[in-house]
Design a protein around this motif. Structure first.
Motif, PDB file in Angstrom:
ATOM      1  N   CYS A   1      43.802 -13.238  24.244  1.00 38.21           N
ATOM      2  CA  CYS A   1      45.107 -14.160  24.789  1.00 38.21           C
ATOM      3  C   CYS A   1      46.334 -13.875  24.027  1.00 38.21           C
ATOM      4  N   PHE A   2      45.918 -13.597  22.527  1.00 46.55           N
ATOM      5  CA  PHE A   2      47.244 -13.228  21.796  1.00 46.55           C
ATOM      6  C   PHE A   2      48.102 -11.931  22.140  1.00 46.55           C
ATOM      7  N   GLN A   3      47.164 -11.218  22.481  1.00 44.87           N
ATOM      8  CA  GLN A   3      47.499  -9.746  22.551  1.00 44.87           C
ATOM      9  C   GLN A   3      48.296  -9.808  23.960  1.00 44.87           C
ATOM     10  N   ALA A   4      47.717 -10.400  25.015  1.00 46.68           N
ATOM     11  CA  ALA A   4      48.530 -10.391  26.288  1.00 46.68           C
ATOM     12  C   ALA A   4      49.940 -11.296  25.983  1.00 46.68           C
ATOM     13  N   VAL A   5      50.021 -12.312  25.334  1.00 44.91           N
ATOM     14  CA  VAL A   5      51.296 -13.012  24.960  1.00 44.91           C
ATOM     15  C   VAL A   5      52.303 -12.035  24.237  1.00 44.91           C
ATOM     16  N   TYR A   6      51.876 -11.506  23.183  1.00 48.94           N
ATOM     17  CA  TYR A   6      52.745 -10.560  22.590  1.00 48.94           C
ATOM     18  C   TYR A   6      53.079  -9.313  23.327  1.00 48.94           C
ATOM     19  N   GLU A   7      52.400  -8.711  24.144  1.00 45.30           N
ATOM     20  CA  GLU A   7      52.796  -7.772  25.195  1.00 45.30           C
ATOM     21  C   GLU A   7      53.509  -8.070  26.280  1.00 45.30           C
ATOM     22  N   GLU A   8      53.300  -9.140  26.665  1.00 43.85           N
ATOM     23  CA  GLU A   8      54.408  -9.675  27.991  1.00 43.85           C
ATOM     24  C   GLU A   8      55.435 -10.358  27.466  1.00 43.85           C
ATOM     25  N   GLY A   9      55.562 -11.098  26.513  1.00 47.13           N
ATOM     26  CA  GLY A   9      56.478 -11.637  25.811  1.00 47.13           C
ATOM     27  C   GLY A   9      56.977 -13.060  26.681  1.00 47.13           C
ATOM     28  N   SER A  10      55.730 -13.494  27.131  1.00 50.83           N
ATOM     29  CA  SER A  10      55.964 -14.707  28.009  1.00 50.83           C
ATOM     30  C   SER A  10      54.752 -15.252  28.141  1.00 50.83           C
ATOM     31  N   ILE A  11      54.430 -16.675  28.197  1.00 51.85           N
ATOM     32  CA  ILE A  11      53.071 -17.264  28.126  1.00 51.85           C
ATOM     33  C   ILE A  11      52.819 -17.180  29.777  1.00 51.85           C
ATOM     34  N   HIS A  12      53.666 -17.721  30.499  1.00 47.78           N
ATOM     35  CA  HIS A  12      53.388 -17.578  31.944  1.00 47.78           C
ATOM     36  C   HIS A  12      53.227 -16.192  32.532  1.00 47.78           C
ATOM     37  N   GLN A  13      53.886 -15.083  32.170  1.00 50.27           N
ATOM     38  CA  GLN A  13      53.345 -13.894  32.693  1.00 50.27           C
ATOM     39  C   GLN A  13      52.060 -13.347  32.015  1.00 50.27           C
ATOM     40  N   ALA A  14      51.848 -13.767  30.901  1.00 54.35           N
ATOM     41  CA  ALA A  14      50.444 -13.300  30.323  1.00 54.35           C
ATOM     42  C   ALA A  14      49.218 -14.173  30.770  1.00 54.35           C
TER      43      ALA A  14
ATOM     44  N   LYS B   1      65.191 -20.710  23.108  1.00 56.96           N
ATOM     45  CA  LYS B   1      65.721 -20.818  24.351  1.00 56.96           C
ATOM     46  C   LYS B   1      65.363 -19.789  25.156  1.00 56.96           C
ATOM     47  N   ARG B   2      65.172 -18.686  24.636  1.00 57.04           N
ATOM     48  CA  ARG B   2      65.144 -17.509  25.651  1.00 57.04           C
ATOM     49  C   ARG B   2      63.520 -17.117  25.973  1.00 57.04           C
ATOM     50  N   GLY B   3      62.741 -17.993  25.157  1.00 57.64           N
ATOM     51  CA  GLY B   3      61.262 -17.893  25.582  1.00 57.64           C
ATOM     52  C   GLY B   3      60.556 -18.020  24.170  1.00 57.64           C
ATOM     53  N   ILE B   4      59.595 -17.100  23.923  1.00 57.50           N
ATOM     54  CA  ILE B   4      58.839 -17.019  22.863  1.00 57.50           C
ATOM     55  C   ILE B   4      59.317 -15.804  21.870  1.00 57.50           C
ATOM     56  N   LYS B   5      58.996 -15.852  20.644  1.00 55.40           N
ATOM     57  CA  LYS B   5      59.260 -14.686  19.649  1.00 55.40           C
ATOM     58  C   LYS B   5      58.326 -14.511  18.721  1.00 55.40           C
ATOM     59  N   PRO B   6      57.688 -13.504  18.731  1.00 57.04           N
ATOM     60  CA  PRO B   6      56.699 -13.075  17.716  1.00 57.04           C
ATOM     61  C   PRO B   6      57.079 -13.339  16.284  1.00 57.04           C
TER      62      PRO B   6
END
Length: 291
Positions: A8-21, A52-57
């Motif tokens: 899950c972490f890997q997908a969020v990091y690579e997609e840069g978005s909770i919804h896309q991941a 505001k632009r989403g999530i940032k690692p």
């Protein structure tokens, strides 16, 4: 730490978005966020900052991501290894590199299954390197590969050797040759089995050792198509000799290489699993029935 949360972490990091991941993982964004929070709680650190632009690692996320692949591999190897150990007397999973079933008769595997009904035998066909990776990850117990394995802690035994030949069409300058050398192919259009086949890489290396790259006019995973292209004079075909069983040789000649190129099949398994009854029984069966 479990593989689910790490993936899950890997997908969020690579997609840069909770919804896309979440779409990629086929779970809800709420469920994915819960998994990320659980991982953050376990590690005692924040992995993603909400902006505001989403999530940032965070710096911690960067550190973890660089090690995620290795961690996932090790965790999965432990998981599959324990499962393998539990079923060592009842399950034998076999990975076959593309093409090897042309020389390791599939009937041999069927006969082994019939002779040992208490063993559940599963098999699949994969690119050569993938068979090695599946074995290393404990996802199969036995593999058939082309070429020596060259990996630590992997036992190997050559079970078949076939010649590599050059298929030449009538009218070509090499058609009447009793043998050909690799150097003679420097400027020739060649037709080859594609990168999923070990022979492609072996032949590339053989040409590179002589200071040139082969001119590959076409690559295919289909032997009959390779033959068809050669009959159409698209190029000369590099083939293992067992393919000749399926070809009509009218207007074609299969010429051996002066370098005596070979196509070799090896049986492999993990040294740590040598004592497994299924592997020992299958190994003995192979020796008795294909040498």
């Amino acid at each position: 730490m479990n593989t689910k949360d790490l993936k899950c972490f890997q997908a969020v990091y690579e997609e840069g978005s909770i919804h896309q991941a979440a779409r990629k993982l086929y779970i809800t964004p709420q469920g994915l966020s819960k998994n990320i929070r659980a991982l953050e709680s376990e590690l005692g650190t924040v992995l993603f900052e909400r902006t505001k632009r989403g999530i940032k690692p965070t710096e911690s996320a960067e550190f973890l991501y660089q090690r995620t692949e290795q961690i996932l591999f090790q965790l999965e190897e432990i998981e599959y290894g324990l499962r393998q150990l539990e079923h060592q007397k009842a399950v034998l999973r076999i990975g076959c590199a593309c093409g090897v079933l042309n020389v390791i008769p599939f009937q041999t595997i069927l006969d082994f299954m019939e002779a040992h009904p208490g063993i559940r035998v599963e098999w699949g066909e994969y690119p050569n390197q993938e068979v090695k990776e599946l074995l290393a990850a404990s996802r199969i117990e036995y593999g058939f590969i082309v070429g020596a394995c060259g990996m630590e802690q992997i036992a190997e035994r050559r079970v078949a050797r076939r010649r590599v030949l050059l298929l030449v069409y009538e009218g070509h300058r090499l058609y009447e040759c009793s043998q050909v050398s690799i150097d003679q192919l420097r400027d020739e259009n060649l037709i080859m089995m594609n990168e999923n086949f070990h022979m492609f890489h072996d032949f590339q290396k053989a040409c590179q050792a002589r200071g040139f790259l082969p001119k590959v006019a076409a690559k295919t995973a289909d032997g009959p198509f390779l033959y068809k292209l050669c009959t159409q004079k698209i190029g000369l075909a590099v083939i293992p000799d067992f393919m000749l069983d399926d070809f009509k040789m009218t207007g074609l000649r299969a010429i051996p290489f002066a370098e005596q190129l070979t196509w070799e099949v090896y049986g492999i398994f993990k040294e740590d699993n040598r004592h497994y009854e299924t592997i020992q029984m299958f190994g003995r069966y192979l020796k008795e029935h294909i040498g």
